[in-house]
Motif scaffolding. Structure first.
Motif, PDB file in Angstrom:
ATOM      1  N   ASP A  63       0.851  -1.201   0.000  1.00 24.46           N
ATOM      2  CA  ASP A  63       0.000   0.000   0.000  1.00 24.46           C
ATOM      3  C   ASP A  63       0.884   1.249   0.000  1.00 24.46           C
ATOM      4  OD1 ASP A  63      -3.105   0.855   1.403  1.00 24.46           O
ATOM      5  OD2 ASP A  63      -1.477   2.300   1.241  1.00 24.46           O
ATOM      6  N   PHE A  64       0.692   2.099  -0.989  1.00 23.93           N
ATOM      7  CA  PHE A  64       1.481   3.332  -1.072  1.00 23.93           C
ATOM      8  C   PHE A  64       1.281   4.207   0.165  1.00 23.93           C
ATOM      9  CE2 PHE A  64       1.659   2.735  -5.743  1.00 23.93           C
ATOM     10  CZ  PHE A  64       3.013   2.983  -5.916  1.00 23.93           C
ATOM     11  N   ASP A  65       2.326   4.931   0.521  1.00 23.56           N
ATOM     12  CA  ASP A  65       2.250   5.860   1.647  1.00 23.56           C
ATOM     13  C   ASP A  65       1.691   7.190   1.168  1.00 23.56           C
ATOM     14  OD1 ASP A  65       3.547   3.918   3.272  1.00 23.56           O
ATOM     15  OD2 ASP A  65       5.441   4.483   2.321  1.00 23.56           O
ATOM     16  N   ALA A  66       0.638   7.670   1.849  1.00 25.36           N
ATOM     17  CA  ALA A  66       0.016   8.960   1.511  1.00 25.36           C
ATOM     18  C   ALA A  66      -0.053   9.146  -0.004  1.00 25.36           C
ATOM     19  CB  ALA A  66       0.793  10.098   2.166  1.00 25.36           C
TER      20      ALA A  66
ATOM     21  N   ASP B   7      -4.222   2.264  -4.848  1.00 25.06           N
ATOM     22  CA  ASP B   7      -2.873   2.285  -4.251  1.00 25.06           C
ATOM     23  C   ASP B   7      -2.494   1.026  -3.491  1.00 25.06           C
ATOM     24  OD1 ASP B   7      -4.059   2.642  -1.661  1.00 25.06           O
ATOM     25  OD2 ASP B   7      -2.348   3.893  -1.074  1.00 25.06           O
TER      26      ASP B   7
ATOM     27  N   LYS C 241       4.127   2.335   8.722  1.00 26.89           N
ATOM     28  CA  LYS C 241       4.110   3.330   7.656  1.00 26.89           C
ATOM     29  C   LYS C 241       4.791   4.597   8.141  1.00 26.89           C
ATOM     30  CE  LYS C 241       0.239   2.475   4.590  1.00 26.89           C
ATOM     31  NZ  LYS C 241       0.764   3.095   3.368  1.00 26.89           N
TER      32      LYS C 241
HETATM   33 MG    MG Z   1      -2.052   4.196   1.008  1.00 23.24          MG
END
Ligand code: MG
Ligand code: DCP
Ligand code: MG
Length: 363
Positions: A13-16, A108, A162
């Motif tokens: 999962d992408f960060d922000a 994402d 994260k």
């Molecule tokens: Mg994310």
């Protein structure tokens, strides 16, 4: 050891996500509190907050006006969906070069089943590390990955370190990893069930794992057994590569709460047009038209109508949506703050990967 414990499941999962893409493309935004989303003067909401903005308590789904109050120097930028969609498609492609067993959950994030690769002498943590490095160099973005033997443990693991995390839960360590965590980490435990659990002094996943099915049924209904299994680290759900697209919808927060039929009609027509554009673009037709209304008191209603013929074009969607709207306006005195139109009920031949929602703020 059961066969389940031989699996290697990654959740990435992408960060922000939206905020990080903006900071990457506009270096002047780097290291700044940033909120991507709707205009604060038009009742927009935060879609994504940079980690710098989160220090001030800014988070997704918060009204932008509150975000600005919490941090007056926050930079607010509108989303650029086409850029995020492009990054998403490229990353999913990169995942599919590692394994065909990729299940995208949203733009994402995705699950990857890398079990087969274990037999080729690479370990799931090594695969995760390589993916993170590749994504950093190819995209200039950080992604957090959880590695374990199941979907739910990996999803929780990806979220707890994260940003730029890599969290590995070894086979057999699932329960000891989960039990100290707060119940809110379990997917499907929202504010309502969380409040109920706390009132019963059930605050950790470990507490949850000890409850009887009777107690859990009172809270989660038919989901009780699943929740108890998840709390005990038992989750055999497979990674599913093709998910059926459930609905295409578009919604907007209104500038003022209103029950004015002329205004609401116009908005329903515009939303119907946006949904139709997406359906035409994807070449899909659906049988069910949905109207979503959020009242001033935030109660959300959905009304739907299933038709004998599938619809795709704007006027067909608007006709049903307006019928639902007019019925509601005739039978209630409520004012509305948000309105949405959606189409669902596609055939499985039209199966695509994920639920799609378009959001437009402040008409
Ligand atoms: Mg994310
Ligand atoms: N999103 C949105 N509205 C929400 C939640 C999310 O529009 N209520 C969009 C913006 C996010 C993207 O989806 O950037 C991904 O959602 P995530 O929940 O993964 O949140 P982020 O990637 O922004 O942050 P995190 O680092 O916590 O994953
Ligand atoms: Mg996500």
């Amino acid at each position: 050891m059961d066969s389940n414990q031989n699996r290697g499941i990654l959740h990435a999962d992408f960060d922000a996500f939206y905020a990080s893409v903006e900071q990457r493309d506009f270096p002047e935004l780097e290291n700044k509190p940033l909120a991507v989303g709707g205009n604060p003067r038009k009742r927009g909401v935060v879609a994504s907050a940079s980690y710098e903005a989160r220090k001030f308590g800014i988070k997704s789904a918060m009204p932008m006006s509150i975000a600005v109050r919490k941090c007056p120097e926050v930079v607010v930028v509108p989303p650029r969906f086409s850029v995020y969609r492009e990054v998403s498609q490229q990353v999913m492609e990169l995942f599919r070069n590692v394994t065909p067993l990729v299940e995208p959950l949203s733009l994402d994030e995705a699950y990857l089943d890398v079990t087969e690769l274990i037999h080729r002498n690479v370990t799931p943590p090594q695969i995760a590390k390589e993916l993170k490095d590749k994504i950093a160099s190819n995209f200039g973005l950080t992604i957090s990955i959880g590695v374990s033997t199941s979907k739910s443990v990996s999803k929780i693991a990806s979220g707890i370190n994260k940003p730029d995390g890599l969290t590995v839960v070894r086979p057999g360590d699932e329960s000891s990893f989960l039990h100290p965590l707060p119940v809110e980490v379990v997917w499907g435990i929202g504010p309502k069930s969380s409040a109920k659990l706390h009132s019963l002094s059930i605050s950790t996943v470990g507490d949850l794992s000890l409850q009887s099915i009777e107690v859990l049924t009172d809270i989660f209904g038919s989901n009780a057994v699943h929740i108890k299994n998840i709390a005990n680290g038992i989750d055999d759900r497979p990674v599913i590569t093709q998910r059926e697209r459930k609905s295409v919808s578009s919604e907007t927060t209104l500038l003022i709460d209103t029950s004015d039929p002329t205004y609401l009609t116009e908005i329903v027509m515009r939303l119907s047009g946006q949904v139709a554009d997406a359906l035409v673009h994807k070449d899909i037709r659906g049988r069910t038209v949905k109207l979503k209304l959020k009242q001033s008191d935030f109660t959300t209603l959905t009304r739907q109508k299933t038709l004998s013929e599938k619809v795709q074009i704007s006027s067909e969607i608007a006709e049903s949506a307006l019928e639902l709207l007019n019925y509601e306006l005739k039978n209630s005195d409520e004012k509305y703050r948000l309105i949405g139109v959606g189409v669902s009920g596609f055939s499985s031949a039209e199966a695509l990967h994920d639920e799609m929602q378009l959001r437009f703020e402040g008409f």
